[in-house]
Design a protein around this motif. Structure first.
Motif, mmCIF file in Angstrom:
data_model
loop_
_atom_site.group_PDB
_atom_site.id
_atom_site.type_symbol
_atom_site.label_atom_id
_atom_site.label_comp_id
_atom_site.label_asym_id
_atom_site.label_seq_id
_atom_site.Cartn_x
_atom_site.Cartn_y
_atom_site.Cartn_z
ATOM 1 N N GLN A 1 9.659 2.997 2.423
ATOM 2 C CA GLN A 1 8.493 2.179 2.139
ATOM 3 C C GLN A 1 7.325 3.084 1.757
ATOM 4 O OE1 GLN A 1 8.165 -1.118 1.925
ATOM 5 N NE2 GLN A 1 6.075 -0.781 1.240
ATOM 6 N N PRO A 2 6.833 3.075 0.458
ATOM 7 C CA PRO A 2 5.706 3.927 0.070
ATOM 8 C C PRO A 2 4.452 3.585 0.851
ATOM 9 C CG PRO A 2 6.816 3.017 -1.852
ATOM 10 C CD PRO A 2 7.334 2.279 -0.662
ATOM 11 N N ALA A 3 3.767 4.620 1.325
ATOM 12 C CA ALA A 3 2.505 4.420 2.031
ATOM 13 C C ALA A 3 1.321 4.550 1.083
ATOM 14 C CB ALA A 3 2.377 5.440 3.165
ATOM 15 N N GLY A 4 1.564 4.965 -0.137
ATOM 16 C CA GLY A 4 0.517 5.163 -1.125
ATOM 17 C C GLY A 4 0.957 6.210 -2.142
ATOM 18 N N ASN B 1 5.369 18.325 -4.321
ATOM 19 C CA ASN B 1 5.410 18.960 -3.000
ATOM 20 C C ASN B 1 4.343 18.379 -2.078
ATOM 21 O OD1 ASN B 1 7.490 20.590 -3.862
ATOM 22 N ND2 ASN B 1 6.139 22.281 -4.468
ATOM 23 N N ALA B 2 3.156 18.061 -2.632
ATOM 24 C CA ALA B 2 2.091 17.472 -1.819
ATOM 25 C C ALA B 2 2.514 16.104 -1.278
ATOM 26 C CB ALA B 2 0.813 17.357 -2.640
ATOM 27 N N ALA B 3 3.184 15.314 -2.145
ATOM 28 C CA ALA B 3 3.652 13.997 -1.699
ATOM 29 C C ALA B 3 4.655 14.143 -0.555
ATOM 30 C CB ALA B 3 4.267 13.245 -2.866
ATOM 31 N N GLN B 4 5.560 15.085 -0.664
ATOM 32 C CA GLN B 4 6.532 15.321 0.416
ATOM 33 C C GLN B 4 5.819 15.777 1.686
ATOM 34 O OE1 GLN B 4 9.200 18.151 -1.311
ATOM 35 N NE2 GLN B 4 10.301 16.602 -2.515
ATOM 36 N N PHE B 5 4.772 16.612 1.549
ATOM 37 C CA PHE B 5 4.035 17.102 2.713
ATOM 38 C C PHE B 5 3.331 15.958 3.434
ATOM 39 C CE2 PHE B 5 -0.034 18.576 4.458
ATOM 40 C CZ PHE B 5 0.421 19.476 5.416
ATOM 41 N N PHE B 6 2.622 15.112 2.676
ATOM 42 C CA PHE B 6 1.895 14.007 3.311
ATOM 43 C C PHE B 6 2.855 12.973 3.902
ATOM 44 C CE2 PHE B 6 -1.651 15.467 0.526
ATOM 45 C CZ PHE B 6 -2.562 15.718 1.531
ATOM 46 N N THR B 7 4.055 12.870 3.393
ATOM 47 C CA THR B 7 5.060 12.004 4.011
ATOM 48 C C THR B 7 5.449 12.538 5.383
ATOM 49 O OG1 THR B 7 5.930 11.308 1.876
ATOM 50 C CG2 THR B 7 7.391 11.087 3.761
ATOM 51 N N LEU B 8 5.599 13.845 5.494
ATOM 52 C CA LEU B 8 6.048 14.458 6.755
ATOM 53 C C LEU B 8 4.950 14.427 7.823
ATOM 54 C CD1 LEU B 8 8.007 17.528 5.354
ATOM 55 C CD2 LEU B 8 8.957 15.435 6.337
ATOM 56 N N VAL B 9 3.691 14.773 7.416
ATOM 57 C CA VAL B 9 2.631 14.852 8.436
ATOM 58 C C VAL B 9 2.087 13.482 8.804
ATOM 59 C CG1 VAL B 9 2.000 17.169 7.724
ATOM 60 C CG2 VAL B 9 0.852 15.239 6.665
ATOM 61 N N ASN B 10 2.081 12.527 7.827
ATOM 62 C CA ASN B 10 1.661 11.142 8.079
ATOM 63 C C ASN B 10 0.299 11.091 8.760
ATOM 64 O OD1 ASN B 10 2.111 8.418 7.729
ATOM 65 N ND2 ASN B 10 3.142 8.169 9.711
ATOM 66 N N ASN B 11 -0.670 11.847 8.195
ATOM 67 C CA ASN B 11 -1.998 11.905 8.793
ATOM 68 C C ASN B 11 -2.815 10.665 8.457
ATOM 69 O OD1 ASN B 11 -1.407 14.410 9.779
ATOM 70 N ND2 ASN B 11 -2.305 15.496 8.028
ATOM 71 N N TYR C 1 4.000 8.887 -1.640
ATOM 72 C CA TYR C 1 4.363 9.434 -0.331
ATOM 73 C C TYR C 1 4.724 8.263 0.569
ATOM 74 C CZ TYR C 1 -0.318 8.166 1.409
ATOM 75 O OH TYR C 1 -1.440 7.483 1.776
ATOM 76 N N PHE C 2 5.536 8.517 1.569
ATOM 77 C CA PHE C 2 6.169 7.431 2.325
ATOM 78 C C PHE C 2 5.737 7.452 3.783
ATOM 79 C CE2 PHE C 2 8.780 8.465 -1.274
ATOM 80 C CZ PHE C 2 9.174 7.246 -1.780
ATOM 81 N N GLN C 3 5.918 6.277 4.418
ATOM 82 C CA GLN C 3 5.643 6.179 5.846
ATOM 83 C C GLN C 3 6.703 6.949 6.620
ATOM 84 O OE1 GLN C 3 5.311 2.045 6.939
ATOM 85 N NE2 GLN C 3 3.781 1.601 5.329
ATOM 86 N N LYS C 4 6.239 7.621 7.658
ATOM 87 C CA LYS C 4 7.151 8.485 8.419
ATOM 88 C C LYS C 4 8.242 7.677 9.113
ATOM 89 C CE LYS C 4 7.077 12.409 11.559
ATOM 90 N NZ LYS C 4 6.231 13.287 12.404
#
Length: 725
Positions: A341-344, A234-244, A333-336
């Motif tokens: 493409q994984p961002a990390g 769930n954290a990975a999905q969250f950081f994908t959405l917010v892309n902080n 987590y992915f780039q928005k």
């Protein structure tokens, strides 16, 4: 010993008994743990009583050979040879075998056995009293059995070359011994039976507790891992959405870690595997000031980033950020603007010390310990009292069966030992880990030893009490016998023609026989005539009574019991089954289309059919306790006590199939025909209902259903009294 070969019959007898004892001793009776009861030595005692010490020694050497082959210990030759000689010499001094056995084991056998076992056996010191005590009890068992066999088997009692008593035994002494013998055997078997049941219950309780514990532990562990895996996902999905940015991610990650303290640490990387955010911050002080904090060589980065999936690692010792035994759970987590493409990755190092809290909770009032291993059989967690090193291979040995028990046994400290250390239960988790719940085996063995010692003490006390009581009882019998003998006056030896009683007869009975012999000759002719008349009248009366009883209770056509007899017997059967807590089956059988048989082949064929069906019933339901009765016409009733609810329907179906395959020949005709049967039945505890009509009503309803469903079938109702109430 000079007379050893002077009686060839005794020598052959002792050798034959020894060979038989050897074979019997190859199959000892298991009791519990390493305790086995041997019964082959019964034959050694028989030879000692009948033939004396040296012949008993020969038999004992054969019998001990059988024990040596299965126990691989030569101590049996010393112990049991001494016992055979001791009992043989006791016999020469007119000492009963049971008394001799008690004297030997209390004064010689148990101390010697304990000493030899302590020197030569690979047994812990705490096991020795249990094994020693068991051997003494075992000796009392086979000595008592041997004494009873000599009394019960005429060929042994009248053995031609047996040792004769130096002095005729009194009836009082014989009665005291026989009563003591019976009480000894009864108490021994009762004590052993209840000890066996008690130990079985204790084992079942231990097994149940361990299985429940291992189930709850495995469930808690699986839930712990599954919950934290969902957190990372769930954290990975969250950081994908917010892309902080990394600066914005840090407080979010710290807040997440505070909510889930099960993670030792958490981190976020960029697409170059460089850590950009981490918590707790004290472990990663130089995240933004150093370029060497990279995890590109870690499996949790490679698997999650390149395979783009949730990854749960095997257990490993942390490096770089701590040295705890952990598992890493990671997810990409992915780039928005580029969702493929994984961002990390985001990774959490899961704290496995959680299992110590589970261990504490589950073992507040138990002696159980737990061991958790990973899929490579390395120890992840072990209770402190086991002193096992985390991340070392889990080395143990499964007990090979030297100790007989229903429990699973293993060794941790001495894996080569035949003596089990722990009782265990295990379960494999969904991720391939395995959890073991163990507890020491020695407390159960201590319980068995305590029960055995208590039984032995109670037995000795009961023997002393029974000796006193039986002595008083024998006096009540022998004193009146002496009074009767004195009443008849002195015996005239000149009137004796034959000698019937031998030297084994008690003095009192022998004296009474001598004094009554003269009167017996005068009465014998009258007695013979009277006995002949009485025997003839008794035989005639018995034949008449038997025929009358058959007319009253039996159906003349089928030779089965009639309905009246079945109803009368039901109450007696029910009372018996209530006492033994057994189930009863009542079944109603009805021949299908029986009227068509009478119409097609005649009434003689119908009668023959009923006879054939009755014969098949008698062959199939052949226990003495089963009641088979003709209920009326083509109907039969079965009352089957002590039935198994799981097997009764199969048993009834076997009869139905067997009857359907039976060819019945119509009298005065060459035509054969078959008959089928429909069966309705009820199986319930005997306490279900006192009236047979209640049982018959349910069986009859089932019969009606069987008829309605096409005949040639069985319908059984299994009644649960608690559900009914």
């Amino acid at each position: 010993m000079k007379n050893l070969f002077s009686a060839p019959k005794n020598l052959l007898f002792s050798i034959a008994m020894g060979i038989l004892a050897l074979v019997i001793n190859l199959y000892p009776i298991p009791f519990f743990a390493n305790v086995q009861f041997i019964v082959g030595n019964t034959l050694t005692v028989i030879v000692a009583v009948l033939c004396g010490p040296w012949y008993a020694l020969i038999t004992s050497l054969f019998a001990s050979t059988g024990l040596m082959l299965i126990w691989d210990s030569y101590h049996v030759f010393a112990i049991f040879s001494l016992e055979a000689l001791f009992l043989g010499f006791c016999r020469r001094r007119d000492i009963y075998a049971l008394y001799g056995s008690i004297i030997f084991w209390v004064l010689i056998g148990m101390p010697l056995f304990y000493l030899m076992a302590n020197i030569f056996f690979e047994l812990p010191a705490e096991h020795l009293p249990f094994v020693t005590l068991k051997q003494a009890i075992n000796s009392l068992i086979y000595t008592s059995i041997a004494s009873l066999l000599i009394l019960m088997l005429p060929k042994l009692w009248l053995f031609e070359t047996k040792i004769k008593d130096k002095q005729r035994r009194t009836l009082s002494k014989q009665m005291v011994y026989f009563i003591t013998l019976m009480i000894t055997l009864s108490l021994l078997f009762s004590a052993l039976y209840f000890n066996f049941i008690s130990l079985n219950k204790q084992q079942s309780l231990i097994k149940k507790n361990q299985q429940e514990t291992v189930f709850h532990l495995s469930y808690a562990g699986e839930q712990y891992i599954e919950m934290h895996t969902k957190v990372i996902k769930n954290a990975a999905q969250f950081f994908t959405l917010v892309n902080n940015t990394s600066a914005e991610q840090q407080p979010l990650l710290s807040n997440l870690h505070n909510n889930y303290p099960g993670f030792i640490s958490m981190l976020i990387t960029d697409d170059k595997a460089k850590i950009v955010s981490a918590t707790p911050i004290t472990r990663f002080k130089d995240i933004h000031s150093s370029n060497h904090l990279s995890v590109k060589d870690r499996d949790y980065f490679i698997e999650a980033f390149y395979n783009q999936k949730i990854f749960t690692s095997s257990v490993f010792v942390g490096r770089g950020f701590g040295n705890d035994a952990i598992i890493a759970i990671s997810a990409p987590y992915f780039q928005k603007d580029a969702p493929l493409q994984p961002a990390g990755i985001i990774e959490g190092s899961l704290d496995l010390k959680y299992f110590s809290a589970i261990d504490y909770d589950f073992n507040q009032h138990k002696s159980q310990s737990i061991i958790l291993t990973d899929e490579a059989n390395s120890i992840i967690y072990a209770s402190d009292e086991l002193n096992l090193k985390v991340m070392s291979p889990f080395k143990y040995s499964i007990h090979n069966g030297f100790y007989v028990t229903d429990l699973q046994l293993l060794n941790l400290k001495n894996t080569a030992s035949k003596i089990p250390e722990y009782i265990y239960a295990s379960k494999e988790l969904n991720n391939g880990w395995k959890i073991y719940v163990i507890e020491p085996f020695s407390p159960l063995l201590k319980l068995a030893e305590k029960q055995m010692l208590t039984s032995f003490i109670i037995l000795l006390a009961a023997l002393l009490f029974s000796f006193f009581i039986s002595n008083r009882i024998s006096q009540l019998l022998t004193v009146p016998l002496e009074m009767v003998a004195n009443h008849f006056g002195k015996l005239n030896q000149n009137d004796l023609n034959t000698q019937v009683l031998d030297e084994s007869s008690p003095k009192e009975v022998y004296s009474l026989y001598q004094r009554l012999l003269t009167s017996k000759q005068e009465l014998i002719s009258h007695q013979l005539a009277l006995e002949e008349t009485v025997a003839l009248r008794t035989l005639e009366l018995e034949n008449a009574n038997q025929k009358l009883q058959e007319l009253v209770d039996k159906d003349p056509l089928t030779n089965l019991f009639n309905r009246r007899f079945a109803e009368h017997k039901f109450t007696e059967i029910r009372d018996f089954c209530i006492r033994s807590e057994q189930a009863i089956t009542v079944a109603i059988l009805d021949l299908d289309f029986f009227k068509a048989i009478n119409d097609s082949y005649g009434h003689l064929a119908g009668d023959e059919c009923l006879r054939q069906v009755s014969e098949q019933l008698s062959q199939h339901f052949k226990r003495d306790i089963d009641i088979l009765a003709r209920y009326g016409g083509e109907e039969f009733i079965l009352i089957l006590p002590m039935t198994n609810a799981l097997n009764i329907e199969h048993h009834l179906n076997e009869f139905r199939i067997k009857l359907a395959a039976t060819k019945i020949n119509a009298p005065n005709s060459k035509q054969d025909f078959n008959i089928t049967v429909s069966i309705g039945a009820i199986t319930a505890n005997a306490s279900y209902h006192a009236q047979l009509d209640k049982w018959i009503k349910i069986a009859d309803d089932n019969l009606y259903q069987a008829k309605a469903q096409g005949r040639n079938r069985v319908i059984v109702s299994i009644i649960n009294p608690e559900a009914e109430s």
